[in-house]
Scaffold this motif. Structure first.
Motif, PDB file in Angstrom:
ATOM      1  N   ARG A   5       0.643 -11.151 -15.739  1.00  0.00           N
ATOM      2  CA  ARG A   5      -0.074 -11.724 -14.598  1.00  0.00           C
ATOM      3  C   ARG A   5       0.233 -13.216 -14.443  1.00  0.00           C
ATOM      4  NH1 ARG A   5      -4.833  -9.459 -17.557  1.00  0.00           N
ATOM      5  NH2 ARG A   5      -4.650  -7.253 -17.180  1.00  0.00           N
ATOM      6  N   PRO A   6       0.523 -13.658 -13.228  1.00  0.00           N
ATOM      7  CA  PRO A   6       0.687 -15.094 -13.003  1.00  0.00           C
ATOM      8  C   PRO A   6      -0.666 -15.810 -12.940  1.00  0.00           C
ATOM      9  CG  PRO A   6       1.128 -13.898 -10.986  1.00  0.00           C
ATOM     10  CD  PRO A   6       0.856 -12.875 -12.050  1.00  0.00           C
ATOM     11  N   ILE A  61      -0.122  -5.541 -17.152  1.00  0.00           N
ATOM     12  CA  ILE A  61      -0.134  -4.820 -18.419  1.00  0.00           C
ATOM     13  C   ILE A  61      -1.511  -4.978 -19.056  1.00  0.00           C
ATOM     14  CG2 ILE A  61       0.950  -4.597 -20.687  1.00  0.00           C
ATOM     15  CD1 ILE A  61       3.379  -6.122 -19.399  1.00  0.00           C
ATOM     16  N   SER A  62      -2.147  -3.870 -19.360  1.00  0.00           N
ATOM     17  CA  SER A  62      -3.439  -3.902 -20.054  1.00  0.00           C
ATOM     18  C   SER A  62      -3.218  -3.503 -21.503  1.00  0.00           C
ATOM     19  CB  SER A  62      -4.423  -2.933 -19.412  1.00  0.00           C
ATOM     20  OG  SER A  62      -4.723  -3.339 -18.113  1.00  0.00           O
ATOM     21  N   HIS A  63      -3.918  -4.191 -22.396  1.00  0.00           N
ATOM     22  CA  HIS A  63      -3.806  -3.904 -23.823  1.00  0.00           C
ATOM     23  C   HIS A  63      -5.140  -3.391 -24.352  1.00  0.00           C
ATOM     24  CE1 HIS A  63      -0.588  -6.865 -23.097  1.00  0.00           C
ATOM     25  NE2 HIS A  63       0.048  -6.149 -23.996  1.00  0.00           N
ATOM     26  N   TYR A  64      -5.055  -2.559 -25.387  1.00  0.00           N
ATOM     27  CA  TYR A  64      -6.266  -2.157 -26.090  1.00  0.00           C
ATOM     28  C   TYR A  64      -6.789  -3.365 -26.847  1.00  0.00           C
ATOM     29  CZ  TYR A  64      -5.145   2.711 -25.104  1.00  0.00           C
ATOM     30  OH  TYR A  64      -4.879   3.885 -24.473  1.00  0.00           O
ATOM     31  N   ALA A  65      -8.073  -3.577 -26.802  1.00  0.00           N
ATOM     32  CA  ALA A  65      -8.685  -4.742 -27.452  1.00  0.00           C
ATOM     33  C   ALA A  65      -8.331  -4.774 -28.934  1.00  0.00           C
ATOM     34  CB  ALA A  65     -10.197  -4.705 -27.275  1.00  0.00           C
ATOM     35  N   GLY A  66      -7.866  -5.932 -29.370  1.00  0.00           N
ATOM     36  CA  GLY A  66      -7.609  -6.164 -30.778  1.00  0.00           C
ATOM     37  C   GLY A  66      -6.299  -5.626 -31.311  1.00  0.00           C
ATOM     38  N   SER A  67      -5.742  -4.593 -30.712  1.00  0.00           N
ATOM     39  CA  SER A  67      -4.537  -3.985 -31.288  1.00  0.00           C
ATOM     40  C   SER A  67      -3.251  -4.535 -30.702  1.00  0.00           C
ATOM     41  CB  SER A  67      -4.568  -2.471 -31.084  1.00  0.00           C
ATOM     42  OG  SER A  67      -4.317  -2.161 -29.708  1.00  0.00           O
ATOM     43  N   GLY A  68      -3.304  -5.030 -29.466  1.00  0.00           N
ATOM     44  CA  GLY A  68      -2.084  -5.478 -28.815  1.00  0.00           C
ATOM     45  C   GLY A  68      -1.271  -4.321 -28.252  1.00  0.00           C
ATOM     46  N   GLU A  69      -1.713  -3.098 -28.515  1.00  0.00           N
ATOM     47  CA  GLU A  69      -1.005  -1.920 -28.013  1.00  0.00           C
ATOM     48  C   GLU A  69      -1.233  -1.791 -26.507  1.00  0.00           C
ATOM     49  OE1 GLU A  69      -1.204   2.919 -28.570  1.00  0.00           O
ATOM     50  OE2 GLU A  69      -2.135   1.635 -30.071  1.00  0.00           O
ATOM     51  N   VAL A  70      -0.173  -1.433 -25.783  1.00  0.00           N
ATOM     52  CA  VAL A  70      -0.259  -1.323 -24.330  1.00  0.00           C
ATOM     53  C   VAL A  70      -1.077  -0.090 -23.948  1.00  0.00           C
ATOM     54  CG1 VAL A  70       1.071  -0.955 -22.211  1.00  0.00           C
ATOM     55  CG2 VAL A  70       1.902  -2.553 -23.939  1.00  0.00           C
ATOM     56  N   ALA A  71      -2.136  -0.316 -23.171  1.00  0.00           N
ATOM     57  CA  ALA A  71      -2.993   0.777 -22.702  1.00  0.00           C
ATOM     58  C   ALA A  71      -2.471   1.343 -21.392  1.00  0.00           C
ATOM     59  CB  ALA A  71      -4.419   0.289 -22.522  1.00  0.00           C
ATOM     60  N   SER A  72      -2.020   0.448 -20.502  1.00  0.00           N
ATOM     61  CA  SER A  72      -1.505   0.912 -19.212  1.00  0.00           C
ATOM     62  C   SER A  72      -0.648  -0.175 -18.577  1.00  0.00           C
ATOM     63  CB  SER A  72      -2.665   1.275 -18.273  1.00  0.00           C
ATOM     64  OG  SER A  72      -3.404   0.117 -17.952  1.00  0.00           O
ATOM     65  N   ARG A  73       0.150   0.251 -17.628  1.00  0.00           N
ATOM     66  CA  ARG A  73       0.971  -0.651 -16.822  1.00  0.00           C
ATOM     67  C   ARG A  73       0.776  -0.246 -15.370  1.00  0.00           C
ATOM     68  NH1 ARG A  73       5.232  -3.226 -19.697  1.00  0.00           N
ATOM     69  NH2 ARG A  73       5.331  -2.509 -21.833  1.00  0.00           N
ATOM     70  N   GLU A  74       0.704  -1.245 -14.518  1.00  0.00           N
ATOM     71  CA  GLU A  74       0.492  -0.973 -13.101  1.00  0.00           C
ATOM     72  C   GLU A  74       1.192  -2.062 -12.298  1.00  0.00           C
ATOM     73  OE1 GLU A  74      -3.266  -0.816  -9.968  1.00  0.00           O
ATOM     74  OE2 GLU A  74      -3.625  -1.228 -12.069  1.00  0.00           O
ATOM     75  N   ARG A  75       1.830  -1.678 -11.209  1.00  0.00           N
ATOM     76  CA  ARG A  75       2.403  -2.669 -10.294  1.00  0.00           C
ATOM     77  C   ARG A  75       1.406  -2.861  -9.167  1.00  0.00           C
ATOM     78  NH1 ARG A  75       6.790  -4.867 -11.148  1.00  0.00           N
ATOM     79  NH2 ARG A  75       7.231  -5.497  -9.039  1.00  0.00           N
ATOM     80  N   THR A  76       0.940  -4.079  -9.028  1.00  0.00           N
ATOM     81  CA  THR A  76      -0.054  -4.379  -8.007  1.00  0.00           C
ATOM     82  C   THR A  76      -0.013  -5.860  -7.694  1.00  0.00           C
ATOM     83  OG1 THR A  76      -2.351  -4.002  -7.343  1.00  0.00           O
ATOM     84  CG2 THR A  76      -2.000  -4.748  -9.608  1.00  0.00           C
ATOM     85  N   ASN A  77      -0.889  -6.284  -6.793  1.00  0.00           N
ATOM     86  CA  ASN A  77      -1.024  -7.705  -6.485  1.00  0.00           C
ATOM     87  C   ASN A  77      -2.514  -8.052  -6.428  1.00  0.00           C
ATOM     88  OD1 ASN A  77      -2.037  -7.482  -3.681  1.00  0.00           O
ATOM     89  ND2 ASN A  77      -0.001  -6.683  -3.241  1.00  0.00           N
TER      90      ASN A  77
END
Length: 172
Positions: free
Chosen positions: A81-82, A128-144
């Protein structure tokens, strides 16, 4: 740190002495943010505070950073995210029904400064959303930003989403 603690004279001195306006902590630092995000957070918090002088001072430092090359279009290396996203998140869950016209005007000035520096609410990027604390990617979405806020008109935060969309419309 000067931005986070409201020491704007020190922040100006550092900027004048060549501080890296696009600095971000190392990847192993939890919740790292680009320094421009700290300036945005200070400007938003002061815009919605009850001290107009502090709001003007924090906005002046943000504008100085933007004038000197702080990049508002670069995606955050972790979230994608910018800077405009950061500004939206800092405001998103505020109670718009308690904001005065002056609060909204000062907040609009922050968003206007970002828009003048190249922030575009319609620029699509990968979120890019991450799971709290783990840094693992929960989801990716292209949006504005505008699409994100529009989606929130009918979900968790309709009043703030409506208010932020009005601010974005006011700045162009």
């Amino acid at each position: 740190m000067a931005l986070k603690t409201g020491h704007y004279a020190i922040a100006r001195l550092l900027i004048d002495r060549g501080a890296d306006l696009n600095f971000i902590e190392a990847p192993d630092v939890p919740n790292r943010q680009p320094v421009v995000n700290d300036a945005v957070e200070a400007a938003v918090a002061r815009a919605l505070g009850r001290a107009p002088e502090a709001a003007a001072e924090s906005l002046a430092v943000l504008r100085l950073m933007l004038d000197r090359g702080a990049d508002v279009t670069a995606p955050h290396p972790d979230s994608g995210r910018p800077v405009l996203w950061w500004a939206v998140f800092r405001v998103q869950y505020r109670r718009w029904d308690t904001m005065s016209a002056e609060d909204v005007s000062r907040l609009t000035a922050v968003f206007q400064a970002l828009a003048d520096a190249g922030a575009d609410p319609d620029a699509t990027g990968e979120w890019i959303s991450h799971y709290a604390g783990s840094g693992e990617v929960a989801s990716r979405e292209r949006t504005n930003v505008r699409a994100y806020l529009t989606r929130h008109l009918t979900t968790a935060a309709p009043e703030p989403a409506r208010g932020l969309l009005a601010v974005l419309d006011a700045v162009g």
